[in-house]
Scaffold this motif. Structure first.
Motif, PDB file in Angstrom:
ATOM      1  N   ILE A  21       9.007   7.601   8.420  1.00  0.00           N
ATOM      2  CA  ILE A  21       8.789   6.902   7.144  1.00  0.00           C
ATOM      3  C   ILE A  21       7.657   5.899   7.285  1.00  0.00           C
ATOM      4  CG2 ILE A  21       9.809   5.135   5.637  1.00  0.00           C
ATOM      5  CD1 ILE A  21      12.392   6.774   5.732  1.00  0.00           C
ATOM      6  N   MET A  22       7.643   5.152   8.390  1.00  0.00           N
ATOM      7  CA  MET A  22       6.566   4.181   8.574  1.00  0.00           C
ATOM      8  C   MET A  22       5.217   4.863   8.756  1.00  0.00           C
ATOM      9  SD  MET A  22       8.009   0.856  10.593  1.00  0.00           S
ATOM     10  CE  MET A  22       9.151   1.536  11.764  1.00  0.00           C
ATOM     11  N   ALA A  23       5.174   5.960   9.506  1.00  0.00           N
ATOM     12  CA  ALA A  23       3.907   6.647   9.732  1.00  0.00           C
ATOM     13  C   ALA A  23       3.377   7.287   8.449  1.00  0.00           C
ATOM     14  CB  ALA A  23       4.082   7.706  10.827  1.00  0.00           C
ATOM     15  N   ILE A  24       4.240   8.013   7.741  1.00  0.00           N
ATOM     16  CA  ILE A  24       3.809   8.646   6.491  1.00  0.00           C
ATOM     17  C   ILE A  24       3.508   7.586   5.434  1.00  0.00           C
ATOM     18  CG2 ILE A  24       4.574  10.112   4.577  1.00  0.00           C
ATOM     19  CD1 ILE A  24       6.049  11.814   6.662  1.00  0.00           C
ATOM     20  N   GLY A  25       4.324   6.543   5.387  1.00  0.00           N
ATOM     21  CA  GLY A  25       4.084   5.464   4.439  1.00  0.00           C
ATOM     22  C   GLY A  25       2.745   4.792   4.676  1.00  0.00           C
ATOM     23  N   LEU A  26       2.405   4.563   5.934  1.00  0.00           N
ATOM     24  CA  LEU A  26       1.100   3.984   6.255  1.00  0.00           C
ATOM     25  C   LEU A  26      -0.020   4.879   5.760  1.00  0.00           C
ATOM     26  CD1 LEU A  26      -0.803   1.981   7.702  1.00  0.00           C
ATOM     27  CD2 LEU A  26      -0.487   3.369   9.765  1.00  0.00           C
ATOM     28  N   ALA A  27       0.096   6.184   6.010  1.00  0.00           N
ATOM     29  CA  ALA A  27      -0.930   7.122   5.562  1.00  0.00           C
ATOM     30  C   ALA A  27      -1.052   7.109   4.039  1.00  0.00           C
ATOM     31  CB  ALA A  27      -0.615   8.525   6.077  1.00  0.00           C
ATOM     32  N   VAL A  28       0.074   7.137   3.344  1.00  0.00           N
ATOM     33  CA  VAL A  28       0.048   7.149   1.876  1.00  0.00           C
ATOM     34  C   VAL A  28      -0.568   5.859   1.339  1.00  0.00           C
ATOM     35  CG1 VAL A  28       1.521   7.091  -0.184  1.00  0.00           C
ATOM     36  CG2 VAL A  28       1.964   8.765   1.630  1.00  0.00           C
ATOM     37  N   VAL A  29      -0.185   4.739   1.895  1.00  0.00           N
ATOM     38  CA  VAL A  29      -0.718   3.451   1.438  1.00  0.00           C
ATOM     39  C   VAL A  29      -2.224   3.388   1.657  1.00  0.00           C
ATOM     40  CG1 VAL A  29      -0.726   0.975   1.963  1.00  0.00           C
ATOM     41  CG2 VAL A  29       1.430   2.166   1.634  1.00  0.00           C
ATOM     42  N   LEU A  30      -2.694   3.829   2.819  1.00  0.00           N
ATOM     43  CA  LEU A  30      -4.125   3.785   3.103  1.00  0.00           C
ATOM     44  C   LEU A  30      -4.909   4.771   2.236  1.00  0.00           C
ATOM     45  CD1 LEU A  30      -4.142   3.373   6.986  1.00  0.00           C
ATOM     46  CD2 LEU A  30      -4.614   1.636   5.234  1.00  0.00           C
ATOM     47  N   ILE A  31      -4.347   5.954   2.001  1.00  0.00           N
ATOM     48  CA  ILE A  31      -5.014   6.930   1.130  1.00  0.00           C
ATOM     49  C   ILE A  31      -5.089   6.392  -0.293  1.00  0.00           C
ATOM     50  CG2 ILE A  31      -4.740   9.200   0.046  1.00  0.00           C
ATOM     51  CD1 ILE A  31      -3.656  10.155   2.808  1.00  0.00           C
ATOM     52  N   ARG A  32      -4.024   5.790  -0.758  1.00  0.00           N
ATOM     53  CA  ARG A  32      -4.014   5.213  -2.099  1.00  0.00           C
ATOM     54  C   ARG A  32      -5.038   4.079  -2.226  1.00  0.00           C
ATOM     55  NH1 ARG A  32       1.455   2.829  -4.759  1.00  0.00           N
ATOM     56  NH2 ARG A  32       0.510   1.949  -6.612  1.00  0.00           N
ATOM     57  N   TYR A  33      -5.140   3.259  -1.192  1.00  0.00           N
ATOM     58  CA  TYR A  33      -6.111   2.173  -1.189  1.00  0.00           C
ATOM     59  C   TYR A  33      -7.540   2.739  -1.199  1.00  0.00           C
ATOM     60  CZ  TYR A  33      -8.690  -1.978   0.272  1.00  0.00           C
ATOM     61  OH  TYR A  33      -9.580  -3.014   0.339  1.00  0.00           O
ATOM     62  N   ALA A  34      -7.792   3.756  -0.380  1.00  0.00           N
ATOM     63  CA  ALA A  34      -9.123   4.376  -0.354  1.00  0.00           C
ATOM     64  C   ALA A  34      -9.453   4.998  -1.707  1.00  0.00           C
ATOM     65  CB  ALA A  34      -9.185   5.434   0.754  1.00  0.00           C
ATOM     66  N   TYR A  35      -8.483   5.631  -2.337  1.00  0.00           N
ATOM     67  CA  TYR A  35      -8.690   6.203  -3.665  1.00  0.00           C
ATOM     68  C   TYR A  35      -9.069   5.113  -4.667  1.00  0.00           C
ATOM     69  CZ  TYR A  35      -7.649   8.440  -8.129  1.00  0.00           C
ATOM     70  OH  TYR A  35      -7.729   8.909  -9.413  1.00  0.00           O
ATOM     71  N   ASP A  36      -8.350   4.001  -4.629  1.00  0.00           N
ATOM     72  CA  ASP A  36      -8.660   2.892  -5.535  1.00  0.00           C
ATOM     73  C   ASP A  36     -10.063   2.346  -5.280  1.00  0.00           C
ATOM     74  OD1 ASP A  36      -6.201   3.099  -6.738  1.00  0.00           O
ATOM     75  OD2 ASP A  36      -5.302   1.403  -5.652  1.00  0.00           O
ATOM     76  N   VAL A  37     -10.457   2.261  -4.018  1.00  0.00           N
ATOM     77  CA  VAL A  37     -11.795   1.756  -3.688  1.00  0.00           C
ATOM     78  C   VAL A  37     -12.859   2.707  -4.222  1.00  0.00           C
ATOM     79  CG1 VAL A  37     -13.403   1.353  -1.767  1.00  0.00           C
ATOM     80  CG2 VAL A  37     -11.095   0.399  -1.687  1.00  0.00           C
ATOM     81  N   LEU A  38     -12.654   4.000  -4.034  1.00  0.00           N
ATOM     82  CA  LEU A  38     -13.667   4.978  -4.441  1.00  0.00           C
ATOM     83  C   LEU A  38     -13.711   5.194  -5.950  1.00  0.00           C
ATOM     84  CD1 LEU A  38     -13.176   7.636  -1.633  1.00  0.00           C
ATOM     85  CD2 LEU A  38     -15.040   5.975  -1.855  1.00  0.00           C
ATOM     86  N   ARG A  39     -12.567   5.231  -6.608  1.00  0.00           N
ATOM     87  CA  ARG A  39     -12.522   5.537  -8.039  1.00  0.00           C
ATOM     88  C   ARG A  39     -12.698   4.309  -8.924  1.00  0.00           C
ATOM     89  NH1 ARG A  39     -13.380  10.237  -9.934  1.00  0.00           N
ATOM     90  NH2 ARG A  39     -11.463  10.969 -10.818  1.00  0.00           N
ATOM     91  N   LYS A  40     -12.135   3.225  -8.519  1.00  0.00           N
ATOM     92  CA  LYS A  40     -12.146   2.041  -9.370  1.00  0.00           C
ATOM     93  C   LYS A  40     -13.187   1.016  -8.933  1.00  0.00           C
ATOM     94  CE  LYS A  40      -7.257   2.561 -10.358  1.00  0.00           C
ATOM     95  NZ  LYS A  40      -5.925   1.987 -10.202  1.00  0.00           N
ATOM     96  N   GLY A  41     -13.917   1.312  -7.888  1.00  0.00           N
ATOM     97  CA  GLY A  41     -14.942   0.399  -7.423  1.00  0.00           C
ATOM     98  C   GLY A  41     -14.417  -0.740  -6.574  1.00  0.00           C
ATOM     99  N   GLY A  42     -13.170  -0.727  -6.264  1.00  0.00           N
ATOM    100  CA  GLY A  42     -12.595  -1.775  -5.416  1.00  0.00           C
ATOM    101  C   GLY A  42     -11.084  -1.699  -5.434  1.00  0.00           C
ATOM    102  N   GLY A  43     -10.507  -1.849  -4.282  1.00  0.00           N
ATOM    103  CA  GLY A  43      -9.058  -1.846  -4.188  1.00  0.00           C
ATOM    104  C   GLY A  43      -8.556  -3.255  -3.976  1.00  0.00           C
ATOM    105  N   SER A  44      -7.338  -3.475  -4.331  1.00  0.00           N
ATOM    106  CA  SER A  44      -6.740  -4.790  -4.173  1.00  0.00           C
ATOM    107  C   SER A  44      -6.163  -4.911  -2.764  1.00  0.00           C
ATOM    108  CB  SER A  44      -5.636  -4.974  -5.211  1.00  0.00           C
ATOM    109  OG  SER A  44      -4.894  -6.131  -4.916  1.00  0.00           O
TER     110      SER A  44
END
Length: 114
Positions: A21-44
């Motif tokens: 759960i921690m390993a997959i959760g880390l991957a999901v959180v980082l992918i979501r953050y990268a998506y926000d950075v690329l699509r929205k011009g910046g992630g929180s």
């Protein structure tokens, strides 16, 4: 197979689930953050920390369940009970610290509204 070996395997599986759960959760959180950075011009960054803290809290709680099963059923000695108490105390402090980071308030206080 005897009773203790079955529950030793159950405890290992539960602990493995906590790690997964921690390993997959880390991957999901980082992918979501990268998506926000690329699509929205910046992630929180704050949202990244909150989501990562939630993943860690969930993983820690599941790991504690595995430790409790192992200590109570599989290896019941004074030494293992003391080790479990120390592990639970450390993880509880970590959980409180993460909860304060996520919500901005102690768990027993009213949550801060933003």
């Amino acid at each position: 197979m005897d009773f203790e070996s079955v529950f030793a395997d159950v405890a290992r599986v539960i602990e493995g689930i906590g790690v997964v759960i921690m390993a997959i959760g880390l991957a999901v959180v980082l992918i979501r953050y990268a998506y926000d950075v690329l699509r929205k011009g910046g992630g929180s960054y704050e949202q990244l920390r909150v989501n990562l803290g939630r993943v860690i809290l969930l993983g820690l709680e599941i790991l504690i369940v595995g430790d409790i099963i192992r200590t109570i059923i599989v290896d019941t000695s004074l030494e293992t009970v003391l080790i479990l108490a120390l592990i639970v105390a450390i993880r509880t402090v970590l959980s409180f610290a993460l909860e304060v980071e996520i919500s901005g308030a102690w768990p027993w206080q009213q949550r801060r509204t933003e």
